[in-house]
Design a protein around this motif. Structure first.
Motif, PDB file in Angstrom:
ATOM      1  N   ASN A  67       0.684  -1.196   0.107  1.00 26.37           N
ATOM      2  CA  ASN A  67       0.093   0.055  -0.208  1.00 26.37           C
ATOM      3  C   ASN A  67       0.741   1.226  -0.213  1.00 26.37           C
ATOM      4  O   ASN A  67       0.637   2.222  -0.552  1.00 26.37           O
ATOM      5  N   ILE A  68       1.797   1.088   0.642  1.00 27.33           N
ATOM      6  CA  ILE A  68       2.805   2.381   0.886  1.00 27.33           C
ATOM      7  C   ILE A  68       3.373   2.570  -0.648  1.00 27.33           C
ATOM      8  O   ILE A  68       3.457   3.865  -1.158  1.00 27.33           O
ATOM      9  N   ASN A  69       3.801   1.495  -1.298  1.00 26.58           N
ATOM     10  CA  ASN A  69       4.415   1.657  -2.815  1.00 26.58           C
ATOM     11  C   ASN A  69       3.312   2.227  -3.655  1.00 26.58           C
ATOM     12  O   ASN A  69       3.486   2.933  -4.424  1.00 26.58           O
ATOM     13  N   TYR A 108      11.304   6.309  -3.865  1.00 23.33           N
ATOM     14  CA  TYR A 108      10.923   4.679  -3.559  1.00 23.33           C
ATOM     15  C   TYR A 108      11.874   3.824  -2.619  1.00 23.33           C
ATOM     16  O   TYR A 108      11.483   3.529  -1.620  1.00 23.33           O
ATOM     17  N   ARG A 109      13.192   4.361  -2.895  1.00 24.51           N
ATOM     18  CA  ARG A 109      13.978   3.685  -2.012  1.00 24.51           C
ATOM     19  C   ARG A 109      14.187   4.163  -0.592  1.00 24.51           C
ATOM     20  O   ARG A 109      13.842   3.525   0.444  1.00 24.51           O
ATOM     21  N   ILE A 131       7.345  13.889 -10.394  1.00 20.04           N
ATOM     22  CA  ILE A 131       8.552  13.742 -10.088  1.00 20.04           C
ATOM     23  C   ILE A 131       9.440  13.221 -11.430  1.00 20.04           C
ATOM     24  O   ILE A 131       8.763  12.258 -11.833  1.00 20.04           O
ATOM     25  N   PRO A 132      10.518  13.556 -11.701  1.00 19.19           N
ATOM     26  CA  PRO A 132      11.031  12.930 -12.859  1.00 19.19           C
ATOM     27  C   PRO A 132      11.569  11.568 -12.686  1.00 19.19           C
ATOM     28  O   PRO A 132      11.710  11.065 -11.656  1.00 19.19           O
ATOM     29  N   GLU A 133      11.638  10.705 -13.999  1.00 16.74           N
ATOM     30  CA  GLU A 133      11.809   9.482 -13.797  1.00 16.74           C
ATOM     31  C   GLU A 133      13.022   9.013 -13.086  1.00 16.74           C
ATOM     32  O   GLU A 133      13.167   8.181 -12.634  1.00 16.74           O
ATOM     33  N   SER A 183       1.520   7.110  -6.564  1.00 17.53           N
ATOM     34  CA  SER A 183       0.262   8.147  -6.880  1.00 17.53           C
ATOM     35  C   SER A 183       1.222   9.399  -6.527  1.00 17.53           C
ATOM     36  O   SER A 183       0.868  10.579  -7.276  1.00 17.53           O
ATOM     37  N   LEU A 184       1.972   9.449  -5.616  1.00 15.20           N
ATOM     38  CA  LEU A 184       2.677  10.924  -5.095  1.00 15.20           C
ATOM     39  C   LEU A 184       3.489  11.062  -6.393  1.00 15.20           C
ATOM     40  O   LEU A 184       3.671  12.324  -6.677  1.00 15.20           O
ATOM     41  N   CYS A 185       4.391  10.233  -6.861  1.00  9.79           N
ATOM     42  CA  CYS A 185       5.217  10.473  -7.941  1.00  9.79           C
ATOM     43  C   CYS A 185       4.590  11.162  -9.259  1.00  9.79           C
ATOM     44  O   CYS A 185       4.864  12.051 -10.060  1.00  9.79           O
TER      45      CYS A 185
END
Length: 59
Positions: A15-17, A38-39, A29-31, A22-24
């Motif tokens: 769920n956090i991922n 994420y890390r 946020i750039p690729e 969704s946040l990205c």
């Protein structure tokens, strides 16, 4: 108890991922920066889950 906590931890990380994805998208946020985001989030959540397990197991 350990198996229940592992299932709970996997559910939380999944769920956090999803929320991180969704946040990205929302913050555009750039690729090239997304793996770092994420890390960082995954490491912090893993530390939180491990400390929660230690607290539950040893109290």
């Amino acid at each position: 108890m350990i198996s229940i906590f592992i299932i709970f931890a996997v559910f939380i990380l999944y769920n956090i991922n999803r929320l991180t994805f969704s946040l990205c998208l929302q913050k555009e946020i750039p690729e090239e920066k997304q793996p770092k985001v994420y890390r960082t989030i995954n490491v912090l959540i893993t530390i939180l889950l491990i400390s929660s397990f230690v607290e539950i197991a040893f109290t």
